[in-house]
Write a protein that holds these residues in place. Structure first.
Motif, mmCIF file in Angstrom:
data_model
loop_
_atom_site.group_PDB
_atom_site.id
_atom_site.type_symbol
_atom_site.label_atom_id
_atom_site.label_comp_id
_atom_site.label_asym_id
_atom_site.label_seq_id
_atom_site.Cartn_x
_atom_site.Cartn_y
_atom_site.Cartn_z
ATOM 1 N N TRP A 6 0.872 -1.180 0.000
ATOM 2 C CA TRP A 6 0.000 0.000 0.000
ATOM 3 C C TRP A 6 0.900 1.219 0.000
ATOM 4 O O TRP A 6 1.820 1.340 0.805
ATOM 5 N N THR A 7 0.657 2.115 -0.924
ATOM 6 C CA THR A 7 1.459 3.326 -1.014
ATOM 7 C C THR A 7 0.525 4.531 -1.100
ATOM 8 O O THR A 7 -0.655 4.395 -1.434
ATOM 9 N N GLU A 8 1.082 5.702 -0.829
ATOM 10 C CA GLU A 8 0.294 6.928 -0.949
ATOM 11 C C GLU A 8 -0.211 7.121 -2.374
ATOM 12 O O GLU A 8 -1.249 7.747 -2.583
ATOM 13 N N GLU A 9 0.505 6.589 -3.329
ATOM 14 C CA GLU A 9 0.105 6.709 -4.731
ATOM 15 C C GLU A 9 -1.274 6.095 -4.983
ATOM 16 O O GLU A 9 -2.008 6.550 -5.861
ATOM 17 N N LEU A 10 -1.645 5.094 -4.180
ATOM 18 C CA LEU A 10 -2.947 4.442 -4.342
ATOM 19 C C LEU A 10 -4.085 5.219 -3.686
ATOM 20 O O LEU A 10 -5.249 4.910 -3.904
ATOM 21 N N GLN A 11 -3.762 6.209 -2.875
ATOM 22 C CA GLN A 11 -4.796 6.973 -2.187
ATOM 23 C C GLN A 11 -5.462 7.966 -3.127
ATOM 24 O O GLN A 11 -4.799 8.604 -3.933
ATOM 25 N N VAL A 12 -6.782 8.061 -2.983
ATOM 26 C CA VAL A 12 -7.520 9.059 -3.758
ATOM 27 C C VAL A 12 -7.905 10.249 -2.889
ATOM 28 O O VAL A 12 -8.414 11.241 -3.387
ATOM 29 N N GLU A 19 -9.960 3.452 2.396
ATOM 30 C CA GLU A 19 -10.035 2.281 3.284
ATOM 31 C C GLU A 19 -10.448 1.032 2.510
ATOM 32 O O GLU A 19 -9.907 -0.051 2.726
ATOM 33 N N GLN A 20 -11.394 1.187 1.600
ATOM 34 C CA GLN A 20 -11.840 0.050 0.801
ATOM 35 C C GLN A 20 -10.748 -0.398 -0.170
ATOM 36 O O GLN A 20 -10.529 -1.595 -0.356
ATOM 37 N N HIS A 21 -10.059 0.547 -0.771
ATOM 38 C CA HIS A 21 -8.961 0.190 -1.666
ATOM 39 C C HIS A 21 -7.847 -0.525 -0.889
ATOM 40 O O HIS A 21 -7.242 -1.469 -1.384
ATOM 41 N N ARG A 22 -7.585 -0.057 0.320
ATOM 42 C CA ARG A 22 -6.547 -0.700 1.130
ATOM 43 C C ARG A 22 -6.941 -2.140 1.452
ATOM 44 O O ARG A 22 -6.096 -3.041 1.454
ATOM 45 N N TRP A 23 -8.207 -2.366 1.727
ATOM 46 C CA TRP A 23 -8.676 -3.726 1.974
ATOM 47 C C TRP A 23 -8.407 -4.590 0.746
ATOM 48 O O TRP A 23 -7.980 -5.747 0.863
ATOM 49 N N LEU A 24 -8.639 -4.033 -0.438
ATOM 50 C CA LEU A 24 -8.400 -4.781 -1.681
ATOM 51 C C LEU A 24 -6.922 -5.116 -1.829
ATOM 52 O O LEU A 24 -6.570 -6.231 -2.226
ATOM 53 N N VAL A 25 -6.056 -4.187 -1.500
ATOM 54 C CA VAL A 25 -4.614 -4.460 -1.539
ATOM 55 C C VAL A 25 -4.273 -5.575 -0.548
ATOM 56 O O VAL A 25 -3.533 -6.512 -0.876
ATOM 57 N N ASP A 26 -4.845 -5.501 0.650
ATOM 58 C CA ASP A 26 -4.597 -6.548 1.653
ATOM 59 C C ASP A 26 -5.072 -7.914 1.166
ATOM 60 O O ASP A 26 -4.391 -8.923 1.357
#
Length: 134
Positions: A6-12, A19-26
């Motif tokens: 998970w990187t800041e680049e993935l944050q919108v 939070e949902q995107h981070r769950w997907l990365v996990d």
């Protein structure tokens, strides 16, 4: 080493979506780890079922924001959501039929994270911010 960190680049910049995107990365990392070991088909199935739940819930959140904010790219974005949902459903169905789909699912997730979040989702950030959502 983590498969997809998970990187800041993935944050919108929208807390709920991040939070949902981070769950997907996990989940992507969990699937990768499971496939590196002696992944049981049941474990891969559980990850795919969790992914399907995620897809349904996450897309509803995003699409409700699109409608509320009258996002001009709603139809195109929603079409990508529908395509991805169909791909996940297909993988889950094939898995349930006994086919090994773990590596294909991992590739789909990796491509989705790189293409959809980093390009397509990032495209709505400026519009959302201009309409008061952060």
């Amino acid at each position: 080493m983590t498969f997809m960190p998970w990187t800041e680049e993935l944050q919108v910049g929208i807390r709920e979506i991040d939070e949902q995107h981070r769950w997907l990365v996990d989940q992507t990392n969990a699937l990768h780890d499971a496939l590196q070991g002696s992944a049981r088909a049941e474990h891969v199935g559980e990850l795919l079922e969790g992914l399907m739940d995620y897809v349904m819930n996450h897309f509803i959140v995003e699409e409700n924001l699109f409608i509320r904010l009258k996002y001009p790219q709603t139809d195109a974005h929603q079409a990508q959501h529908n395509l991805f949902s169909g791909q996940v459903m297909s993988l889950l169905g094939r898995h349930d039929a006994g086919e090994e789909v773990g590596i294909e699912a991992l590739e789909l997730l990796k491509d989705w994270l790189i293409h959809h979040i980093l390009k397509v989702d990032k495209a709505y950030v400026e519009y959302f911010q201009a309409h008061g959502l952060t």
